[in-house]
Every structure is written in structure tokens, then in C-alpha cells.
Design an enzyme around this catalytic site. Structure first.
Site, PDB file in Angstrom:
ATOM      1  CB  CYS A 170     -13.227 -16.764 -29.491  1.00 16.87           C
ATOM      2  SG  CYS A 170     -13.587 -15.767 -28.017  1.00 16.87           S
ATOM      3  CD1 TRP A 216     -23.384 -22.454 -29.212  1.00 24.12           C
ATOM      4  CD2 TRP A 216     -21.818 -23.084 -27.653  1.00 24.12           C
ATOM      5  NE1 TRP A 216     -22.348 -23.000 -29.988  1.00 24.12           N
ATOM      6  CE2 TRP A 216     -21.437 -23.663 -28.995  1.00 24.12           C
ATOM      7  CE3 TRP A 216     -20.630 -23.559 -26.745  1.00 24.12           C
ATOM      8  CZ2 TRP A 216     -20.404 -24.248 -29.488  1.00 24.12           C
ATOM      9  CZ3 TRP A 216     -19.511 -24.346 -27.355  1.00 24.12           C
ATOM     10  CH2 TRP A 216     -19.446 -24.668 -28.584  1.00 24.12           C
ATOM     11  CG  ASN A 217     -17.999 -19.454 -26.521  1.00 24.04           C
ATOM     12  OD1 ASN A 217     -19.247 -18.696 -26.471  1.00 24.04           O
ATOM     13  ND2 ASN A 217     -16.764 -19.217 -26.467  1.00 24.04           N
ATOM     14  CE  LYS A 220     -30.689 -16.391 -31.468  1.00 24.85           C
ATOM     15  NZ  LYS A 220     -30.671 -17.414 -30.471  1.00 24.85           N
ATOM     16  N   GLY A 269     -19.605 -14.996 -31.815  1.00 20.33           N
ATOM     17  CA  GLY A 269     -20.010 -16.177 -32.324  1.00 20.33           C
ATOM     18  C   GLY A 269     -19.268 -16.634 -33.315  1.00 20.33           C
ATOM     19  N   GLY A 270     -19.643 -17.589 -34.297  1.00 24.66           N
ATOM     20  CA  GLY A 270     -18.927 -17.961 -35.442  1.00 24.66           C
ATOM     21  C   GLY A 270     -18.790 -17.032 -36.518  1.00 24.66           C
ATOM     22  CD  GLU A 306     -15.221  -9.036 -29.763  1.00 22.20           C
ATOM     23  OE1 GLU A 306     -14.368  -9.589 -30.161  1.00 22.20           O
ATOM     24  OE2 GLU A 306     -15.143  -7.673 -29.358  1.00 22.20           O
ATOM     25  CG  LEU A 307     -16.627 -12.523 -35.805  1.00 20.40           C
ATOM     26  CD1 LEU A 307     -16.401 -12.119 -37.417  1.00 20.40           C
ATOM     27  CD2 LEU A 307     -18.151 -13.044 -35.534  1.00 20.40           C
ATOM     28  CD  GLU A 335     -13.257 -20.711 -33.769  1.00 14.40           C
ATOM     29  OE1 GLU A 335     -14.381 -20.237 -34.418  1.00 14.40           O
ATOM     30  OE2 GLU A 335     -12.860 -19.924 -32.890  1.00 14.40           O
TER      31      GLU A 335
HETATM   32  P1  NDP Z   1     -23.017 -19.252 -34.239  1.00 10.71           P
HETATM   33  O1  NDP Z   1     -22.136 -18.389 -34.683  1.00 10.71           O
HETATM   34  O2  NDP Z   1     -24.117 -19.945 -35.048  1.00 10.71           O
HETATM   35  O3  NDP Z   1     -23.954 -18.877 -32.655  1.00 10.71           O
HETATM   36  C1  NDP Z   1     -23.818 -17.621 -32.278  1.00 10.71           C
HETATM   37  C2  NDP Z   1     -25.189 -16.800 -32.094  1.00 10.71           C
HETATM   38  O4  NDP Z   1     -25.831 -16.385 -33.365  1.00 10.71           O
HETATM   39  C3  NDP Z   1     -26.161 -17.837 -31.354  1.00 10.71           C
HETATM   40  O5  NDP Z   1     -27.069 -17.206 -30.433  1.00 10.71           O
HETATM   41  C4  NDP Z   1     -27.046 -18.268 -32.559  1.00 10.71           C
HETATM   42  O6  NDP Z   1     -28.210 -18.709 -32.198  1.00 10.71           O
HETATM   43  C5  NDP Z   1     -27.160 -16.825 -33.263  1.00 10.71           C
HETATM   44  N1  NDP Z   1     -27.471 -17.244 -34.954  1.00 10.71           N
HETATM   45  C6  NDP Z   1     -27.351 -18.515 -35.469  1.00 10.71           C
HETATM   46  N2  NDP Z   1     -27.471 -17.997 -36.823  1.00 10.71           N
HETATM   47  C7  NDP Z   1     -28.084 -16.656 -36.894  1.00 10.71           C
HETATM   48  C8  NDP Z   1     -28.787 -15.890 -37.852  1.00 10.71           C
HETATM   49  N3  NDP Z   1     -28.943 -16.597 -39.240  1.00 10.71           N
HETATM   50  N4  NDP Z   1     -28.835 -14.857 -37.639  1.00 10.71           N
HETATM   51  C9  NDP Z   1     -28.550 -14.127 -36.502  1.00 10.71           C
HETATM   52  N5  NDP Z   1     -28.210 -15.168 -35.322  1.00 10.71           N
HETATM   53  C10 NDP Z   1     -27.882 -16.323 -35.662  1.00 10.71           C
HETATM   54  O7  NDP Z   1     -22.348 -20.400 -33.431  1.00 10.71           O
HETATM   55  P2  NDP Z   1     -22.546 -22.062 -33.567  1.00 10.71           P
HETATM   56  O8  NDP Z   1     -23.339 -22.623 -32.299  1.00 10.71           O
HETATM   57  O9  NDP Z   1     -23.244 -22.339 -34.803  1.00 10.71           O
HETATM   58  O10 NDP Z   1     -20.852 -22.431 -33.627  1.00 10.71           O
HETATM   59  C11 NDP Z   1     -20.336 -22.526 -34.881  1.00 10.71           C
HETATM   60  C12 NDP Z   1     -18.975 -22.269 -34.724  1.00 10.71           C
HETATM   61  O11 NDP Z   1     -18.574 -20.809 -34.253  1.00 10.71           O
HETATM   62  C13 NDP Z   1     -18.263 -23.001 -33.383  1.00 10.71           C
HETATM   63  O12 NDP Z   1     -17.908 -24.091 -33.885  1.00 10.71           O
HETATM   64  C14 NDP Z   1     -17.205 -22.037 -33.113  1.00 10.71           C
HETATM   65  O13 NDP Z   1     -16.118 -22.440 -34.067  1.00 10.71           O
HETATM   66  C15 NDP Z   1     -17.502 -20.662 -33.427  1.00 10.71           C
HETATM   67  N6  NDP Z   1     -18.140 -20.125 -32.102  1.00 10.71           N
HETATM   68  C16 NDP Z   1     -17.270 -18.942 -31.866  1.00 10.71           C
HETATM   69  C17 NDP Z   1     -17.778 -18.310 -30.611  1.00 10.71           C
HETATM   70  C18 NDP Z   1     -16.786 -17.109 -30.201  1.00 10.71           C
HETATM   71  O14 NDP Z   1     -16.725 -16.715 -29.128  1.00 10.71           O
HETATM   72  N7  NDP Z   1     -16.046 -16.378 -30.878  1.00 10.71           N
HETATM   73  C19 NDP Z   1     -18.954 -18.733 -29.882  1.00 10.71           C
HETATM   74  C20 NDP Z   1     -19.520 -19.699 -30.313  1.00 10.71           C
HETATM   75  C21 NDP Z   1     -19.198 -20.503 -31.631  1.00 10.71           C
HETATM   76  P3  NDP Z   1     -28.388 -20.273 -31.917  1.00 10.71           P
HETATM   77  O15 NDP Z   1     -27.486 -20.581 -31.030  1.00 10.71           O
HETATM   78  O16 NDP Z   1     -29.697 -20.393 -31.473  1.00 10.71           O
HETATM   79  O17 NDP Z   1     -28.332 -21.021 -33.200  1.00 10.71           O
END
Ligand code: NDP
Length: 502
Positions: free
Chosen positions: A292, A158-159, A182, A236-237, A258-259, A393
Site C-alpha cells: 500500500c 494477501w500482501n 478473517k 485492503g483495497g 488501512e487502505l 493504485e
Molecule cells: P480486498 O480489499 O478485496 O481484500 C482485503 C480483505 O477484504 C480480504 O480479506 C478480502 O477477502 C476481504 N473482503 C473482500 N470483499 C469483502 C467484503 N465484501 N466484505 C468484507 N471483506 C471483504 O483486496 P483485493 O484482494 O481484491 O485487492 C484489490 C485491490 O486492493 C488491490 O489491487 C490493491 O490495489 C488493493 N489492496 C490494498 C492493500 C493494502 O494493503 N492497502 C492490500 C490488498 C489489496 P478475500 O481476499 O477472501 O476476498
């Protein structure tokens, strides 16, 4: 200021070149993080829709116009996409501001820059080539082909929703892959607008780009495990990335991740002080710290520590919080309610660990320019690199300041972390800049700048910050595989029971 209508806008999703609702007919609300109010309805897809999208992406990969399209024609298509993004940049920026709470000033920059990804990879599309390889046996002609890996699943956060899709989409299309995206449930709208304003009019063949909207595990897990998916590109995370990697491994999918990060921004006493102060601010408070690559650990040489902190606090104090759609706003809302709660909990953790809060330290009220999901720019000094506030983080506007004595100690602290995404170095010494850059274990090092990204420069993490690279010519390799072709132009024969060697 953009208008904020009260009637909820209804979106459909895009699968196999058609607009559709979720098969269940369900929808969920998406919120404006500035007002906290719902503003649109998004289809709530599930495993059935994922299956439909994967089959469509496979058909489009296997048959029809896409695999028959020349690499040059694919390049032209990418350039058309770039042109349409330029045309709709302002609208796409407005949608992202409403759905994500990103600053309009940042979104103007992002949507104006995004077309470059499509021009760059459009240019590379017909430069993808294998090689003729010299053969070590008579009458053989041997060569390699570079072929697309197949159907790719993108899971995006979402960021920076649109930008992070663009980073994946442009090289994947250039390589000849088909795609299912997705997006995060929190920020779906900009991608659906992108499909309507950019992908449809660009005449991308049906099934080449599909979108499945909905909740993380419900949509993400069937996508990652679907047998027709050959590659997963995830941002994502770190915890979710690990889960995705584990699931994808069962069917040997290629994975890029990319975490997260906890990047050190290292300031030496020979820096240009005002530049470094501004770089420290941009490292942690730009995008409300929700990046990130946030420079969330500020490493200050002890000889300049007090003077630096004074200047830093003075500048950060002046940050204008408020409506992200106003160009003068510098710090906007946190994008999601869980993220807001997480940031506040880390502020409590830091206080509990004995770090000294010298700025902010809690929610920002309406009078302070804040609102429902605002956190004040927060600075902690006296942080020890072993503390949780230094190691984990936060993904918000919370800075940890850590003192160091000399170059040796700075490098040791910088590398003493599970992550390795980015790092900043502020110094006027060329020797120090090159030597410290080399010793830092991170995918990107910025010297006398911070948070610079480009379609030309590879981006990705060391250690727990990820696998693979996005951007630059290297990214396209992640969407290709190599086939070796052997042609025997001579006689057959020889002993059929042993391996053919020269
Ligand atoms: P997530 O890692 O959960 O979300 C990233 C993506 O993964 C979203 O599209 C999410 O969908 C999807 N997702 C969630 N659960 C699953 C699963 N089990 N299998 C496959 N896809 C999945 O990020 P969060 O929004 O929970 O954020 C958590 C932490 O991650 C943040 O606090 C931050 O520290 C970090 N983060 C890092 C980012 C980066 O750019 N490196 C970006 C975002 C977060 P949905 O959103 O619909 O749950």
C-alpha cells in the site's frame, strides 16, 4: 530451496480454542504463486461459522479467564507470543513464501521483526490507565476508566498476511479485546500455522483469538454486520474498505481502515543521487510493488530527470526475478491471478494514455527469470499527474515518472490525488525536508529513506487511504473506550427535575 510437496496439505481452522472444519465441510485450494500449483486445502467457512466464532469471542470477552486476567498477566502473555514467533520465525517465513510468493529475504526480516510488536504492546498492557479528574462540585469523586471495546473483527489482505495481523492483534490483546480474524482467501496458511505454533502453545484462553477462513464477501460481510462485533479493523483495497465502513456504520461499530495509496516519492536536485535511485527502486519494486505504501509516483526535478532515469533503468534492469524461496531473488511473482491481470491491464492503460515505457511493460518469461504470474519491473516516463496511471493504485511493479520544476509544483502534484498514505522526499536541505514534509497530506513522510515501518511509529492514511492509526502507543487507543465514573460522597437532594450542574 524449500521442498514443494505434491500432496495437498489439509488445514483446519481455529474457533473457540478448538481446531475444526467449516460447518459445511467444504474446503478450497490455496496456490503457490511461483509454480501456480495448489499446495493446501483450507476450510471454506460461511455465515454459520462466523456466528459460532462471534459467540465464542463474546463469551471469552464477557466471562472466564480473559476478563479476569490482570493487565500485567496479559502483558506477559503477549511477551510469550513474541518469544514463540521468534522460535518459529523460519517456518512461518517459509509458509508465507509458499502461499504468497513473498521473497524469503523479506520474510526473514518480517518474521524476525514481528515479535517486537508483542514485546512492545506487552509492555504497554499494564500502562493503560484512566485518570482521576478534578470535580467542580462538592463531595464528588470523578475518574475515568479505559476499557476494551469488546469483540474485534480483523479483515486482512494477501500482501503481508502475518505482519498485518500482528499489527492489529498485539494492541487489541493488550487492550483486553477478543478477536476474530478473517484472512484473505489467497493467503490463509501462515495464519493457521501461527495459531498452531504460537497461539495454542502460548495458552491464550479459548475464544480470545478465532479464525474464520473463506471468501471475502461470504465470510467478511456477516462478520462486519454481526451484532456481537464492536470494532472492525480492516486492511485492503479502498473499494472494499468503503463497503466495510458502510456495513459497519449500520450498527455503529468502531472502524479502522488501512487502505490503498499512490504515494509520491519526490526527488529534488540537491539529493544524494545514488541514495535516491536506490530509494526509488525500493519504493516500487520491493515486494513486487504489492504494498500500500509503494512509491508508485516518482516525482523528479527536471534538472536531474534524464540522468536519474538513466541510472534508475540501469539498476532496475539488473533486478533478479525468480524463485522467491531463493535468497538472491529480488523480484518474485504477483500473489494472485486477479492482481496479475489487473497489473497488465494498467500497463496497457498507461501505454494507451501516451506514457513512454522505458523498461519492462509486460509479463516476464521463464528465460527472464519469470513464470506464470511474473510482471517485468516496468517504468513509464512522460507521465502526467492527470493520467489514470498516475491517479489509480496498480499494486504491482509499475512506476510512473512525473517531472516537476520547483518545490511549489512538487507539492502541488504530490497532493493532487485522492490518497494520502505515504510520501518520500530526497534532499540534503533541512529547510526543504521540514517544510515539504509539513505540506504533504499523507500519514507518513520519509526523508532520505523509504518504506521504513516500526512498532513505535504510528501508521495510517489521510484522505482515501484510511481511518485510524496502527502501531505506536496511539494504536492501542483504537481498541479502548473511556468510561466516566461519578461518585457522590455527599448528601443527595436538589431539584430532581433539572440536570445536575455545579
Ligand atoms: P480486498 O480489499 O478485496 O481484500 C482485503 C480483505 O477484504 C480480504 O480479506 C478480502 O477477502 C476481504 N473482503 C473482500 N470483499 C469483502 C467484503 N465484501 N466484505 C468484507 N471483506 C471483504 O483486496 P483485493 O484482494 O481484491 O485487492 C484489490 C485491490 O486492493 C488491490 O489491487 C490493491 O490495489 C488493493 N489492496 C490494498 C492493500 C493494502 O494493503 N492497502 C492490500 C490488498 C489489496 P478475500 O481476499 O477472501 O476476498
Amino acid at each position: 530451496m524449500q521442498d514443494r510437496p505434491t500432496k495437498l496439505k489439509e488445514y483446519q481452522t481455529y474457533i473457540d480454542g478448538k481446531w475444526c472444519d467449516a460447518s459445511s465441510g467444504k474446503k478450497f485450494q490455496t496456490f503457490d504463486p511461483y509454480t501456480g500449483e495448489p499446495w493446501a486445502l483450507i476450510p471454506e467457512c460461511d455465515a454459520k461459522d462466523v456466528g459460532t466464532a462471534c459467540e465464542a469471542a463474546w463469551r471469552a470477552f464477557d466471562k472466564g479467564p480473559w476478563p479476569a486476567m490482570s493487565q500485567t498477566a496479559r502483558g506477559k502473555l503477549l511477551r510469550r507470543i513474541g518469544g514463540l514467533i521468534e522460535k518459529h520465525a523460519e517456518h512461518l517465513a517459509q509458509i508465507e513464501v509458499r502461499d504468497n510468493g513473498k521473497l524469503m529475504s523479506e520474510m526473514h526480516a518480517q518474521t524476525k521483526y514481528l515479535p517486537e510488536w508483542f514485546y512492545y504492546y506487552g509492555g504497554l498492557a499494564d500502562k493503560i490507565q484512566g485518570a482521576v479528574v478534578p470535580s467542580d462540585r462538592p463531595d464528588h469523586f470523578t475518574y475515568t476508566l479505559k476499557e476494551p471495546v469488546g469483540v474485534c473483527a480483523f479483515i486482512t489482505p494477501w500482501n503481508s498476511p502475518l505482519m498485518l495481523v500482528g499489527w492489529k492483534l498485539a494492541p487489541a490483546l493488550a487492550a483486553g479485546c477478543t478477536v476474530i480474524i478473517k484472512p484473505s482467501e489467497f493467503t490463509t496458511a501462515s495464519l493457521l500455522e501461527f495459531m498452531k505454533l504460537v497461539i495454542e502453545p502460548a495458552e491464550v484462553p479459548p475464544g480470545v483469538i478465532n479464525v474464520v477462513t473463506g471468501y471475502g464477501a461470504v465470510v467478511g460481510e456477516p462478520l462486519v454486520t454481526h451484532p456481537k462485533v464492536a470494532k472492525v479493523a480492516f486492511t485492503g483495497g479502498t473499494a472494499t474498505g468503503a463497503r466495510v465502513n458502510e456495513l459497519a456504520a449500520k450498527t455503529f461499530k468502531k472502524v479502522s481502515l488501512e487502505l490503498g495509496g499512490k504515494s509520491p516519492n519526490i526527488v529534488f536536485d540537491d539529493c544524494i543521487l545514488d541514495d535516491a535511485v536506490s530509494g526509488a527502486i525500493s519504493g516500487i519494486f520491493a515486494a513486487t510493488g504489492q504494498t500500500c505504501i509503494a512509491g508508485s509516483r516518482l516525482l523528479l526535478q527536471e534538472s536531474i530527470h534524464d540522468q536519474f532515469v538513466e541510472k534508475l533503468v540501469a539498476m532496475a534492469k539488473q533486478a533478479r526475478l525468480g524463485d522467491p524461496s531463493k535468497l538472491e531473488t529480488q523480484v518474485g511473482p504477483v500473489t494472485t491471478p486477479p492482481q496479475y491481470a489487473k497489473i497488465l491491464s494498467y500497463i496497457d492503460i498507461a501505454k494507451g494514455e501516451g506514457a513512454k515505457c522505458v523498461l519492462g511493460g509486460g509479463p516476464a518469461t521463464k528465460e527472464e527469470g519469470g513464470g506464470k504470474y511474473f510482471v517485468k519491473p516496468t517504468i513509464f516516463t512522460g507521465v502526467n499527474n492527470k493520467m489514470r496511471i498516475a491517479q489509480e493504485e496498480v499494486f504491482g511493479p509499475v512506476l510512473s515518472v512525473i517531472k516537476f520544476r520547483d518545490e511549489e509544483e512538487a507539492v502541488a502534484i504530490a497532493n493532487d490525488i485522492a490518497y494520502g498514505l505515504g510520501a518520500g522526499i530526497w534532499t540534503q536541505s533541512v529547510r526543504r525536508a521540514t517544510s515539504v514534509s509539513k505540506r504533504i497530506r499523507a500519514g507518513t513522510v520519509w526523508v532520505n529513506t523509504y518504506r521504513a515501518v516500526s512498532f513505535l511509529m504510528p501508521f495510517g492514511g489521510y484522505k482515501a487511504s484510511g481511518l485510524g492509526r496502527e502501531n505506536g502507543a496511539e494504536a492501542i487507543e483504537g481498541y479502548l473506550q473511556t468510561k466516566s465514573v461519578w461518585i457522590n460522597n455527599g448528601p443527595g437532594g436538589g431539584n430532581p427535575f433539572i440536570m445536575k450542574t455545579s
